[in-house]
Design an enzyme around this catalytic site. Structure first.
Site, mmCIF file in Angstrom:
data_model
loop_
_atom_site.group_PDB
_atom_site.id
_atom_site.type_symbol
_atom_site.label_atom_id
_atom_site.label_comp_id
_atom_site.label_asym_id
_atom_site.label_seq_id
_atom_site.Cartn_x
_atom_site.Cartn_y
_atom_site.Cartn_z
ATOM 1 N N ASN A 1 30.539 -30.662 -35.880
ATOM 2 C CA ASN A 1 31.047 -31.304 -34.668
ATOM 3 C C ASN A 1 31.436 -32.728 -35.050
ATOM 4 O OD1 ASN A 1 31.486 -32.526 -32.219
ATOM 5 N ND2 ASN A 1 29.372 -32.310 -31.469
ATOM 6 N N LYS B 1 32.804 -34.899 -33.241
ATOM 7 C CA LYS B 1 32.716 -35.825 -32.101
ATOM 8 C C LYS B 1 34.001 -36.661 -32.034
ATOM 9 C CE LYS B 1 27.750 -35.472 -32.408
ATOM 10 N NZ LYS B 1 26.439 -36.054 -32.194
ATOM 11 N N HIS C 1 27.513 -29.997 -24.662
ATOM 12 C CA HIS C 1 26.833 -30.903 -25.606
ATOM 13 C C HIS C 1 26.107 -31.991 -24.822
ATOM 14 C CE1 HIS C 1 26.157 -33.866 -28.728
ATOM 15 N NE2 HIS C 1 26.307 -32.883 -29.597
ATOM 16 N N GLU D 1 25.934 -35.035 -25.214
ATOM 17 C CA GLU D 1 26.740 -36.238 -24.961
ATOM 18 C C GLU D 1 27.671 -36.036 -23.767
ATOM 19 O OE1 GLU D 1 28.064 -36.602 -29.027
ATOM 20 O OE2 GLU D 1 26.009 -37.119 -29.589
ATOM 21 N N GLU E 1 19.772 -28.320 -29.556
ATOM 22 C CA GLU E 1 19.892 -29.677 -30.077
ATOM 23 C C GLU E 1 18.964 -30.594 -29.287
ATOM 24 O OE1 GLU E 1 23.860 -30.259 -32.296
ATOM 25 O OE2 GLU E 1 24.185 -30.820 -30.228
ATOM 26 N N GLY F 1 21.627 -37.805 -34.236
ATOM 27 C CA GLY F 1 22.059 -39.085 -34.789
ATOM 28 C C GLY F 1 20.938 -40.059 -35.069
ATOM 29 N N SER G 1 20.453 -34.177 -36.649
ATOM 30 C CA SER G 1 20.092 -34.788 -37.941
ATOM 31 C C SER G 1 19.917 -33.768 -39.067
ATOM 32 C CB SER G 1 18.837 -35.665 -37.794
ATOM 33 O OG SER G 1 19.105 -36.762 -36.931
HETATM 34 P P1 13P Z 1 23.902 -35.352 -35.891
HETATM 35 O O1 13P Z 1 23.973 -34.246 -36.932
HETATM 36 O O2 13P Z 1 24.777 -36.518 -36.228
HETATM 37 O O3 13P Z 1 22.497 -35.699 -35.573
HETATM 38 O O4 13P Z 1 24.549 -34.750 -34.550
HETATM 39 C C1 13P Z 1 24.136 -33.514 -34.099
HETATM 40 C C2 13P Z 1 25.048 -33.089 -33.027
HETATM 41 O O5 13P Z 1 25.067 -33.655 -31.942
HETATM 42 C C3 13P Z 1 25.937 -31.950 -33.305
HETATM 43 O O6 13P Z 1 26.548 -31.473 -32.138
#
Ligand code: 13P
Length: 253
Positions: free
Chosen positions: A13, A15, A100, A102, A170, A176, A215
């Protein structure tokens, strides 16, 4: 675990990252996959909308799939700035991430909206990757399974099968941050999600892939991907660099 597990999926992803020159990174990923670096895993890259068409053209004929990060629930209409699942399909995508954390946070998306988006994905013949996961507060107050169970019940599209739906667990606090749950914690949640899928979908629930995300790095992927009922990874930051992303997919070599 059942005797036959579905083919693992390692999904990136991106983002809100990536410009057209990022096609070089996509090529490097595709080259690694062609060389067997991802082993048995299916490999997917989900760039921002602006790159879906370009990346899909680049990936044509290669062993790598392209997806998007969100879609609108409707096929078309007066929704300025939104993108429908049908448009993504038309642009060459085969997957779309919905729900997601976010998006749930930044755009206040509810389970009902996420479900409608996942159903839009199925209608357009895209595979929906439905994201669920608890916040730090929810985990610390012992509500992880409640939250994950409610999100699963509320977000799972009608007509879900192993071929059209993927669940991504997740934990919000792991995204992150460099923090990850222990393997035992991951197992507990993934086993719980599997049981919820089987309860709703019968035996077909065994065929729905459950990804872990948050992560994931080359250094921790073997342990995380080795957990029962973990059928792959949804990778954020580490998917932006071909070497790291391939290093994660290599857990399936
Ligand atoms: P990270 O791998 O940067 O922690 O992000 C995970 C994520 O949100 C994947 O959709």
């Amino acid at each position: 675990m059942t005797a036959t597990r579905p083919r693992p999926l390692v999904a990136g992803n991106w983002k809100m990252n990536g410009l057209i020159k990022g096609v070089n990174e996509l090529d490097a990923i595709a080259t690694g996959v062609a060389a067997g670096e991802a082993g048995s895993a299916e490999v997917l890259v989900c760039p921002p909308f602006t790159l879906v068409s370009r990346f899909s053209a680049e990936a044509a004929g290669q062993h790598i799939k392209i997806g998007a990060q969100d879609c609108h629930a409707e096929a078309s209409g007066a929704h300025t700035g939104d993108i429908s699942a049908e448009m993504l399909k038309d642009a060459g995508a085969s997957y779309v991430i919905v729900g997601h954390s976010e998006r749930r946070t930044d755009h206040a998306e509810t389970d009902a909206q996420v479900k409608a988006k996942a159903e839009a994905a199925l209608r357009a013949h895209l595979v929906a990757i439905v994201c669920i996961g608890e916040t730090r507060n929810e985990r610390e107050s012992g509500k992880t399974l409640d939250v994950v169970g409610t999100q699963l019940a509320g977000s799972l599209p009608a007509g879900a099968t192993g071929a059209n739906t993927v669940i991504a667990y997740e934990p919000v606090w792991a995204i992150g941050t460099g923090l990850t749950p222990t393997a035992a914690d991951v197992k507990q949640v993934h086993d719980f999600i599997r049981a919820g899928l089987v309860e709703r979908l019968g035996d077909e629930g065994h065929n729905v892939r459950i990804l872990y995300g948050g992560s994931v790095k080359p250094a921790n992927c073997v342990e995380l991907m080795g957990v029962d009922n973990v059928d792959g990874a949804l990778v954020g930051g580490a998917s932006l660099k071909a070497a790291d992303f391939l290093g994660i997919a290599a857990a399936y070599r």
